[in-house]
Design an enzyme around this catalytic site. Structure first.
Site, PDB file in Angstrom:
ATOM      1  N   ASP A 445       0.878  -1.151   0.100  1.00  0.00           N
ATOM      2  CA  ASP A 445       0.156   0.031   0.154  1.00  0.00           C
ATOM      3  C   ASP A 445       0.792   1.173  -0.067  1.00  0.00           C
ATOM      4  O   ASP A 445       1.990   1.160   0.220  1.00  0.00           O
ATOM      5  CB  ASP A 445      -0.990  -0.027   1.349  1.00  0.00           C
ATOM      6  CG  ASP A 445      -1.988  -0.891   1.162  1.00  0.00           C
ATOM      7  OD1 ASP A 445      -2.314  -1.222   0.056  1.00  0.00           O
ATOM      8  OD2 ASP A 445      -2.531  -1.119   2.173  1.00  0.00           O
ATOM      9  N   ASP A 751      -4.292  -3.068   4.927  1.00  0.00           N
ATOM     10  CA  ASP A 751      -4.934  -2.392   6.338  1.00  0.00           C
ATOM     11  C   ASP A 751      -6.318  -2.391   6.399  1.00  0.00           C
ATOM     12  O   ASP A 751      -6.897  -2.124   7.650  1.00  0.00           O
ATOM     13  CB  ASP A 751      -4.345  -0.887   6.504  1.00  0.00           C
ATOM     14  CG  ASP A 751      -4.534   0.122   5.459  1.00  0.00           C
ATOM     15  OD1 ASP A 751      -5.308  -0.396   4.695  1.00  0.00           O
ATOM     16  OD2 ASP A 751      -4.024   1.137   5.615  1.00  0.00           O
ATOM     17  N   ASP A 755      -9.143  -5.656   1.951  1.00  0.00           N
ATOM     18  CA  ASP A 755      -7.841  -5.899   1.667  1.00  0.00           C
ATOM     19  C   ASP A 755      -7.655  -7.536   2.030  1.00  0.00           C
ATOM     20  O   ASP A 755      -6.844  -8.230   1.851  1.00  0.00           O
ATOM     21  CB  ASP A 755      -6.674  -5.458   2.206  1.00  0.00           C
ATOM     22  CG  ASP A 755      -6.279  -3.938   1.942  1.00  0.00           C
ATOM     23  OD1 ASP A 755      -6.681  -3.836   0.533  1.00  0.00           O
ATOM     24  OD2 ASP A 755      -6.176  -3.157   2.505  1.00  0.00           O
TER      25      ASP A 755
END
Length: 956
Positions: A445, A751, A755
């Site tokens: 990310d 997070d 996901d």
């Protein structure tokens, strides 16, 4: 003193002691203090007046008196725990109505929907005593003796125990009680130590899992206490607490829904049903501990905690299985089994050869006489010789089985888990330690991992004008500023709290929400409480990663007008607008040319690494709302663009170095983000994922484009992609699947709740410990406690270290085993006796398995580990380099020992016993030098055996 005066004073005191129930706990305390002081002074005054009038007077003690307790008792709750448990368990709406509905339960629990419970220690203690704490009673952990019993059941240990019993019995028979017990007891002591080491190691590993479990279960929860929103541990939650829930949260206790919007719950952990359940006040206000929030947000009041919840009762029946076997352990067990079979075959051949040599009269005793003479040799002598032959065969079996391998893996994994915790990585699945060493690609990310997640509004555009100096809003129309305040205050999942006038604001929420709220409070002078009082929310569309926007439909109480406000990714909101406000508050049309200009503004901010957020608004006809009592969607077109804000999120210090380290180690780093292409390019270049001037035609792609490729196109292009912008969770999952099909070992950081599929699909799922949701953490293998990509690089280094350490021990163990096996086999076949006895080899094995494993297993990661390419998915456990190192070492040892076996007596001029001792000592010294030599598995130049210079260079 007149009784009448005393009675009047006491009557006055009694009236003061009557405290109304409506008074708060704090005011009751002040009242009690006042009454105490007043009573003391009143009684003292009466006494002084009496003594002044008549000094000789004595006030006699009365036989009957009244004790006045001025300390108010904490009021009992108007509902008991049993009723609350039944209410939730049965989802009984009728019973809820009998209790006065949700508001009645809140009142009975002495709490408030807006204030929560008090933070007062006495009230907290009273609630904990009345309703219990939010902890679960777990089954007792396995005791140490259970691990001892488990070790005793190992096949190798059973064989050794049989061997010890035979050795002890026949040894005492052959050599007498004075010396015959030595071999048997030595084997028993060796067995005891092996069992002790194995049991202690497994016991400590279990305890370490328990500690990690406590850390991973200690979730921080948002609660309201005394009107203040704060984070507390899940274990500190009490009945009556008001909990704030958002997407990705785990419901921490059983309770009732107070208020919220679009709240949907995943109850599959409780019911097994995959369909999401909608929560509302009317039909289904029941929330259960352990379930997950998958959409919307809301607040709940806690009615049951700990063992009184359904989840608590389930958890009390479960115990964690810490005896998880990793893939590497399974491969090693298979290797151990194969070597054991070879050992058995060799032992059988040796046994046959020894018996043939004995019965054909080839073997001779110490005096040179033939041991077996047909018809003359006694049965006892034959039996004694047979026992010696069997002991020699057992010795070969013992030395052939590398029982130290599983122990070495356990020690390595346990040690690395402990050290990784200190390096900000919490291992949830043991197999992740070793798998990370094989990683070839990491998909990461942007926000919070590559960047610091400390966001701040640094740019503001109203119309086509930029306000460089924030706070200079005097030229902006007040009506537009008011629309901004309204859209920010009501279209948010964050909160603003000010303990008292003059004190600093406490702002909570996601980093993006906190940045926008801080800007609105400080620069737009937004009063969130006042705006909330002036408007009522009709419907909310919560933010999700697919649409990348959130909206709210509200009604102003002052004029009854209905407004819709949207906030989200700038290009998404811009596409929904047909006009815009300029700084003076005039609405202007937004045609294609104007949109292009705004798009250039957005791209300019994105190129400066700013996250661009847009605000839009429109008025909705009251008739449209009245026609639909519960609107399911908000107006998404014909909106008026209010303005744009640019939020800066600086890169983490050290992240560029960490990315470069990964790339140098042969690991590809790909950035997958929801931001637009220009922001993604800027951050990726700053972090080193993209090189300055690199052709980004194939390296940078949008999620939608990747999604629309054919299967063949995706497989062809996936290796070249470095950055994926405007991606959805599905795009991330798609990329992971493509990479795995191409043979990559993939690590993924995430997070958010969305996901979870990619984290589960990846070979190594890495969730974020600070910003990560509980759903993401449960789907991951490792939790990065500081949300920093540098910690991901550290985990990669530890993974390689684990794999490397285990390879070192395999090479060490196999070299020793091959050398001992060959020397005993050759000696047994040629001379009829083995120079290395079972006791000697057992003790060498014991030292190797414990101290050797400990020395090699606890090696720390080195920089050299990152110089090698990744191992990959299909690489063999014993590499060609290891074979090249192992075979010459084994041949060298065999040569030296065979020379001593056949020529040792003549070279050194010693007898048979001294020669055998010489062989044993030489064998042990070879292993001492070998273990130092093997601390470095190199490609070239490491076949100089036990050179002193090499030993010195490695003994750092």
């Amino acid at each position: 003193m007149s009784p009448w005066i005393l009675s009047k004073n006491l009557a006055c005191i009694e009236s003061l002691l009557q405290i109304p129930n409506s008074v708060s706990v704090q005011k009751k305390k002040w009242h009690s203090a006042f009454v105490t002081i007043y009573c003391s002074r009143a009684l003292l005054s009466i006494y002084k007046k009496s003594v002044t009038k008549n000094p000789s007077i004595e006030i006699p003690l009365s036989s009957s008196y009244t004790v006045i307790n001025v300390k108010p008792e904490i009021e009992s709750f108007q509902i008991d725990q049993t009723s609350l448990v039944e209410l939730l368990k049965e989802k009984n709406l009728a019973q809820l109505q009998q209790l006065g509905g949700i508001d009645g339960v809140v009142s009975a629990l002495k709490t408030g929907a807006e204030q929560g419970i008090s933070s007062d220690d006495e009230e907290v203690a009273a609630r904990r005593e009345a309703f219990g704490s939010n902890t679960y009673t777990k089954p007792p952990s396995r005791g140490f003796l259970s691990y001892v019993w488990e070790a005793l059941q190992d096949l190798t240990i059973v064989i050794l125990m049989v061997c010890a019993a035979l050795s002890l019995g026949f040894g005492m028979k052959v050599h007498g009680a004075k010396e015959g017990w030595i071999d048997g007891v030595s084997i028993i002591i060796a067995i005891f130590l092996v069992i002790a080491v194995s049991a202690v190691s497994n016991f400590r590993q279990n305890r370490q899992f328990d500690k990690l479990s406590k850390v991973s279960n200690n979730i921080q929860i948002d609660v309201l206490r005394g009107g203040r929103r704060q984070k507390i541990s899940i274990f500190e939650i009490l009945v009556g607490d008001v909990i704030c829930l958002k997407i990705g949260d785990q419901v921490p206790a059983d309770g009732l829904f107070l208020e919220g919007h679009s709240l949907q719950i995943d109850e599959s952990s409780m019911t097994g049903e995959s369909d999401h359940v909608e929560i509302n006040r009317g039909q289904n206000p029941f929330l259960f501990s352990g379930t997950k929030v998958v959409d919307g947000y809301g607040r709940m009041v806690v009615t049951s905690v700990g063992m009184n919840t359904t989840w608590g009762q389930m958890m009390s029946q479960l115990s964690r299985d810490s005896n998880e076997q990793t893939p590497l352990q399974a491969r090693l067990n298979k290797l151990t089994s194969s070597i054991g079979k070879v050992g058995l075959a060799v032992a059988f051949i040796v046994l046959v050869v020894l018996f043939v040599r004995y019965f054909t009269g080839t073997t001779k005793d110490e005096n040179g006489n033939q041991e077996f003479i047909g018809g003359k040799t006694k049965f006892d002598d034959i039996l004694n010789s047979s026992v010696e032959f069997i002991a020699a065969a057992v010795t070969i079996v013992v030395v052939a089985i590398p029982e130290g391998l599983p122990l070495a893996v356990t020690l390595t994994l346990a040690y690395s888990m402990k050290r990784m915790m200190a390096d900000k990585a919490m291992v949830r699945k043991l197999s992740a330690c070793e798998t990370m060493g094989s990683a070839t690609t990491i998909c990461t990310d942007k926000t919070g991992t590559l960047t610091m997640n400390q966001m701040k509004v640094t740019k503001f555009w109203l119309g086509k004008e930029s306000t460089e100096q924030l706070g200079a809003y005097s030229s902006v129309a007040p009506y537009v500023i008011e629309l901004f305040r309204e859209g920010i205050a009501l279209n948010t999942t964050g909160s603003v709290y000010r303990p008292s006038f003059g004190m600093e604001y406490e702002i909570t929420g996601s980093p993006t929400e906190k940045a926008i709220l801080s800007w609105a409070v400080e620069d737009l002078n937004m009063d969130m409480e006042e705006i909330t009082r002036k408007c009522s929310i009709l419907h909310v569309e919560a933010f999700n990663s697919q649409k990348k926007r959130s909206g709210v439909l509200l009604k102003r109480k002052i004029d009854g007008s209905v407004q819709v406000h949207w906030k989200g990714a700038a290009e998404m909101i811009l596409a929904m607008c047909s006009s815009y406000y300029d700084a003076s508050g005039i609405i202007k049309d937004l045609d294609d040319n104007q949109k292009s200009e705004f798009q250039q503004i957005i791209q300019g901010m994105a190129a400066s690494s700013l996250r661009c957020i847009a605000f839009a608004h429109n008025r909705v006809q009251t008739q449209e709302v009245q026609d639909s009592d519960a609107p399911k969607s908000l107006k998404e077109e014909g909106l008026v663009l209010l303005g744009l804000v640019g939020i800066k999120d600086p890169c983490r210090p050290g992240v560029k170095r960490a990315v470069e380290d990964c790339q140098y180690a042969g690991v590809n780093v790909k950035m997958i983000t929801g931001d637009n292409v220009f922001t993604a390019k800027a951050i990726a270049t700053e972090c080193g994922i993209l090189r300055p001037g690199q052709d980004t035609k194939e390296a940078v792609i949008e999620g939608e484009k990747f999604r629309n490729y054919t299967e063949e196109e995706r497989m062809e292009k996936v290796d070249k992609i470095c950055v994926m912008a405007r991606s959805s969770p599905f795009d991330k999952l798609l990329m992971v699947q493509c990479l795995k099909r191409k043979g990559h070992v993939v690590g993924v950081t995430g997070d958010g709740t969305n996901d979870a599929p990619a984290l589960k699909e990846a070979d190594i799922g890495l969730s974020m410990g600070i910003q990560g949701t509980e759903v993401a953490k449960e789907s991951s293998d490792i939790v990065i406690l500081d949300d920093n990509f540098a910690s991901v690089a550290t985990v990669l280094k530890w993974g390689r270290c684990v794999y490397n350490n285990i390879q070192k021990f395999i090479q060490f163990q196999l070299t020793v085993n091959v050398a001992a096996l060959v020397i005993n086999f050759v000696a047994a076949v040629s001379a009829g006796k083995v120079p290395l006895t079972a006791v000697q080899l057992l003790w060498v094995n014991l030292i190797m398995d414990t101290l050797g494993a400990l020395a090699l297993a606890t090696e720390r990661p080195t920089k050299e580990l990152m110089d090698k390419p990744p191992v990959g998915r299909t690489a063999p456990l014993i590499t060609n380099i290891m074979w090249r190192n192992l075979l010459p070492q084994a041949l060298y040892q065999i040569s030296v020992l065979l020379i001593l076996q056949f020529k040792g007596k003549s070279i050194f001029g010693v007898d048979e016993k001294v020669k055998d001792t010489l062989i044993f000592n030489t064998f042990v010294l070879c292993q001492v030098f070998l273990i130092n030599h093997l601390r470095s598995i190199r490609k070239t130049g490491d076949n100089h055996f036990f050179s002193i210079n090499h030993l010195r260079s490695n003994s750092h």
